[in-house]
Design an enzyme around this catalytic site. Structure first.
Site, PDB file in Angstrom:
ATOM      1  N   GLU B 135     -10.703   8.047  -3.691  1.00 12.27           N
ATOM      2  CA  GLU B 135     -12.069   7.878  -4.196  1.00 12.27           C
ATOM      3  C   GLU B 135     -11.985   7.240  -5.581  1.00 12.27           C
ATOM      4  OE1 GLU B 135     -14.024  11.663  -4.000  1.00 12.27           O
ATOM      5  OE2 GLU B 135     -13.864  11.739  -1.812  1.00 12.27           O
ATOM      6  N   ALA B 138     -10.480   9.832  -7.606  1.00  7.34           N
ATOM      7  CA  ALA B 138      -9.424  10.645  -6.994  1.00  7.34           C
ATOM      8  C   ALA B 138      -8.427   9.716  -6.328  1.00  7.34           C
ATOM      9  CB  ALA B 138     -10.011  11.624  -5.964  1.00  7.34           C
ATOM     10  N   GLY B 139      -7.454   9.262  -7.106  1.00  4.54           N
ATOM     11  CA  GLY B 139      -6.426   8.349  -6.593  1.00  4.54           C
ATOM     12  C   GLY B 139      -5.139   9.106  -6.364  1.00  4.54           C
ATOM     13  N   SER B 140      -4.246   9.052  -7.333  1.00  3.44           N
ATOM     14  CA  SER B 140      -2.992   9.802  -7.211  1.00  3.44           C
ATOM     15  C   SER B 140      -3.263  11.305  -7.036  1.00  3.44           C
ATOM     16  CB  SER B 140      -2.121   9.562  -8.448  1.00  3.44           C
ATOM     17  OG  SER B 140      -1.700   8.220  -8.511  1.00  3.44           O
ATOM     18  N   GLN B 343      11.108 -18.358  -9.370  1.00  8.71           N
ATOM     19  CA  GLN B 343      11.994 -18.952 -10.381  1.00  8.71           C
ATOM     20  C   GLN B 343      12.900 -20.013  -9.758  1.00  8.71           C
ATOM     21  OE1 GLN B 343      11.734 -18.169 -13.567  1.00  8.71           O
ATOM     22  NE2 GLN B 343      13.361 -19.555 -14.247  1.00  8.71           N
ATOM     23  N   GLY B 346      11.215 -23.219  -9.155  1.00 12.22           N
ATOM     24  CA  GLY B 346      10.745 -23.930 -10.347  1.00 12.22           C
ATOM     25  C   GLY B 346       9.237 -24.125 -10.332  1.00 12.22           C
ATOM     26  N   GLU B 370      -0.091   3.600  -1.601  1.00 14.03           N
ATOM     27  CA  GLU B 370       0.587   4.723  -0.930  1.00 14.03           C
ATOM     28  C   GLU B 370       1.417   5.556  -1.909  1.00 14.03           C
ATOM     29  OE1 GLU B 370      -0.742   4.102   3.054  1.00 14.03           O
ATOM     30  OE2 GLU B 370       0.498   5.722   2.324  1.00 14.03           O
ATOM     31  N   THR B 372       1.797   5.390  -6.266  1.00 15.12           N
ATOM     32  CA  THR B 372       2.429   4.426  -7.171  1.00 15.12           C
ATOM     33  C   THR B 372       3.918   4.739  -7.262  1.00 15.12           C
ATOM     34  OG1 THR B 372       2.117   5.850  -9.077  1.00 15.12           O
ATOM     35  CG2 THR B 372       0.321   4.312  -8.577  1.00 15.12           C
TER      36      THR B 372
END
Lengths: 261, 391
Positions: B135, B138-140, B343, B346, B370, B372
């Protein structure tokens, strides 16, 4: 009664691979991975659609070729065909279209059929004439190069798109039909279809099962022979026009010289 | 490198059917997915038809029982399918992972009747799923979620807003975690909500840095009524249902990240073989070859780790620590490898005319979703050092 559909399919060297002739100037089948000819996938797809629309139908896929040709049958079976027939015989090596049509005709008669479906050509030989010869051998109507096909009440109907006109064609079954690459994209096999295909029956036949003499087929029995084959020259680097004020003009001259404009 | 370019990944697969499945996956990826990836990702277009195709092919229910239309494949095999898909287009690989996760609650905790009614269409790919846990606030800390489901006779009424929802607005069903009781993890219940439910709406998709073909949106539940027959599991069981899918979801991301890294490496290899400087192809320069070797080694190490975790799962053993490690290693590897791919290529690598920069943008999100990678480190540390002291 069940509608009996036989689809003739060919196992060909992958057209995206680096294809070669073998020493005897037949197709080198070892150099490149083989697969079900893409043009035959269209025939399998149409067979599946016709079978879906019919009350009761059984699809047999038929191929003539070496051991590996079974892979082409498996692919068609995993798409949804019911059973396979594989004609394999060492004496078949080098068989031309006339001989192949004889083997297919005998095998189709052995299986029993109401409708024989073919692709428009193979992606290796690209003769495109096999369905016609096959129909002639079977003594049944041929309705070739259809971009639309349907079966109802013992009749096959379809549309053939030519350069100048589109024809509506119709024939009584039994008949031989070939379909083009415009007839509708072939489905992917499903994972379940792949697993189910492993359990579907594949009948193996050789020339004696079909009552064919070895000298009617193979390189010896072929009506045509490849006399010589040379590798196509490598593509050249092309022409680079460096613009030093005259670039546009030079470009136009090049296009004119090549008759592009 | 062989003349015809980078070769398919060498895989040890447990069965012939698994080898056939990977063959089918590569075929579909090459013919149906690859040709449209660059243009559609650029335009932010979701490829619903691709999901229909892969659903019909049986790729949307791989780890579930055949009885309900699944492919009955071990995670070891399912994850390698995800990897192959993500290598061609992350929107598809991640989409399959999210869909599979969205099916988990019903497949594992649904009643026999619920499974018989819904699972066939979900696993068969006719219905595409979304998973609604996070939400806006309300993540982690997912257990603090506030979306509420209130009982009304034999129905539930859901109110609230879910955030970061993959397939938000395009899904046919939403597996929703909502609060039915007290605060904390024990007050949460799972529901299976149809996509066309009245009161359910999705906001405009987030404007993301990458993964643009895959819509990520807030989903609003404005008095959405669902019958109690769409409650999955017991009241209050929702959070443990969500947790039980968590480790599996992390493995899905690990596999996708490995695919993204592999895709970027393959692109760099192709480019280096073509591009010439100082009279030689770039792939002949030792400094660059060493970078390629490091990239390939890191990818292979990540692949080995996610497969080791998958085999633990398939054997019924705990695999939470290894899943967190795989998610951490594979996504950090993807970030490093895709950055190196840019890289190596180039200036061309930095342009949108080549896919390297797309892979680099895609890799970043995998370090975030899913759980961090900071959360993964926390999980791993708890496994090896025990819980943090609160003193």
């Amino acid at each position: 009664m069940s509608l009996r559909i036989v689809v003739c399919v060919k196992y060909v060297p992958d057209a995206t691979g680096d294809r070669h002739f073998a020493e005897d100037l037949t197709t080198d089948r070892d150099a490149v991975d083989g697969l079900l000819s893409e043009l035959d996938e269209y025939a399998v797809e149409q067979a599946l659609q016709i079978a879906d629309a019919a009350d009761d139908a059984e699809i047999t896929v038929l191929t003539v070729g070496p051991e590996d040709a079974k892979d082409a049958l498996r692919k068609a079976l995993s798409m949804g065909a019911d059973k396979g027939v594989h004609v394999e015989d060492d004496d078949l090596h080098g068989t031309d279209v006339v001989g192949t049509s004889l083997v297919l005709a005998k095998a189709v008669e052995h299986v029993g059929y109401d409708l024989v479906l073919c692709g428009m050509a193979s992606t290796d030989g690209t003769m495109g004439v096999l369905p016609a010869i096959l129909a002639e051998r079977l003594g049944v109507p041929q309705v070739t190069l259809l971009s639309e096909v349907a079966v109802a009440d013992g009749t096959v109907t379809g549309r053939r798109d030519g350069d100048a006109a589109s024809e509506q064609l119709q024939a009584q079954l039994p008949a031989v039909v070939s379909v083009t690459d415009q007839s509708g994209e072939a489905r992917y096999p499903s994972f379940k279809g792949i697993m189910a295909a492993k359990k579907k029956p594949v009948e193996s036949l050789d020339l004696s099962d079909l009552g064919i003499d070895a000298d009617e087929v193979g390189l010896g029995g072929a009506w045509t022979k490849v006399e010589d084959a040379a590798k196509r020259p490598e593509r050249t680097a092309g022409t680079i026009v460096k613009d030093e004020g005259e670039g546009g003009k030079q470009l136009a001259e090049f296009l004119v010289s090549q008759k592009f404009i | 490198m062989p003349a015809d370019g980078p070769q398919p990944v060498e895989r040890h697969l447990p069965t012939e059917e698994a080898r056939d499945l990977l063959g089918l996956t590569r075929d579909i990826a090459a013919r149906e997915i690859r040709p449209r990836t660059a243009e559609e990702e650029d335009a932010g277009r979701f490829p619903r038809e691709v999901f229909t195709t892969i659903g019909a092919a049986g790729l949307l229910g791989l780890p579930y029982p055949a009885e309900y239309g699944g492919g009955e494949q071990p995670y070891e095999v399912y994850l390698q399918v995800l990897e192959e898909l993500a290598a061609i287009r992350l929107t598809v690989g991640l989409g399959v992972s999210v869909h599979t996760l969205a099916c988990h609650a019903l497949a594992e905790f649904g009643t026999k009747e619920q499974r018989a009614e819904h699972l066939d269409a979900m696993l068969g790919g006719e219905l595409l799923g979304a998973y609604c846990l996070s939400e806006p606030s309300a993540g982690s800390d997912a257990a603090s979620l506030r979306t509420r489901a209130t009982r009304d006779g034999d129905h539930w009424v859901i109110e609230g807003t879910k955030a970061w929802i993959t397939h938000g607005g395009v899904a046919d069903f939403y597996t929703v975690l909502a609060r039915t009781g007290a605060d904390g993890p024990r007050g949460i219940t799972a529901f299976l909500v149809p996509g066309d439910a009245e009161g359910l709406s999705a906001a405009a998709p987030e404007r993301k840095m990458g993964l643009k073909g895959s819509p990520t949106a807030q989903v609003h539940f404005d008095g959405v009524r669902v019958p109690d027959t769409r409650r999955v599991g017991e009241e209050g069981q929702g959070f443990s249902i969500a947790l039980s899918a968590l480790d599996s979801g992390r493995l899905g991301i690990a596999a996708c990240a490995t695919g993204v890294a592999q895709g970027a490496l393959d692109e760099a290899l192709r480019f280096l073989a073509e591009r010439r400087q100082f009279g030689r192809p770039l792939v002949d320069f030792q400094g660059l070859r060493f970078m390629l070797a490091d990239m390939a080694t890191a990818i292979e190490a990540g692949r080995a780790l996610y497969l080791a975790a998958a085999r633990l799962r398939d054997a019924g053993q705990p695999f939470g620590k290894q899943a967190a490690m795989a998610k951490l290693l594979c996504t950090d590897t993807a970030m490093k490898v895709t950055t190196d791919a840019v890289q190596l290529m180039g200036g061309y690598g930095y342009t949108a005319d080549f896919p390297a920069e797309r892979y680099m943008r895609e890799a970043k999100v995998l370090q975030i979703v899913e759980g961090t990678n900071q959360i993964q480190r926390m999980v791993i540390a708890r496994h090896i050092a025990g819980p943090e002291s609160r003193d």
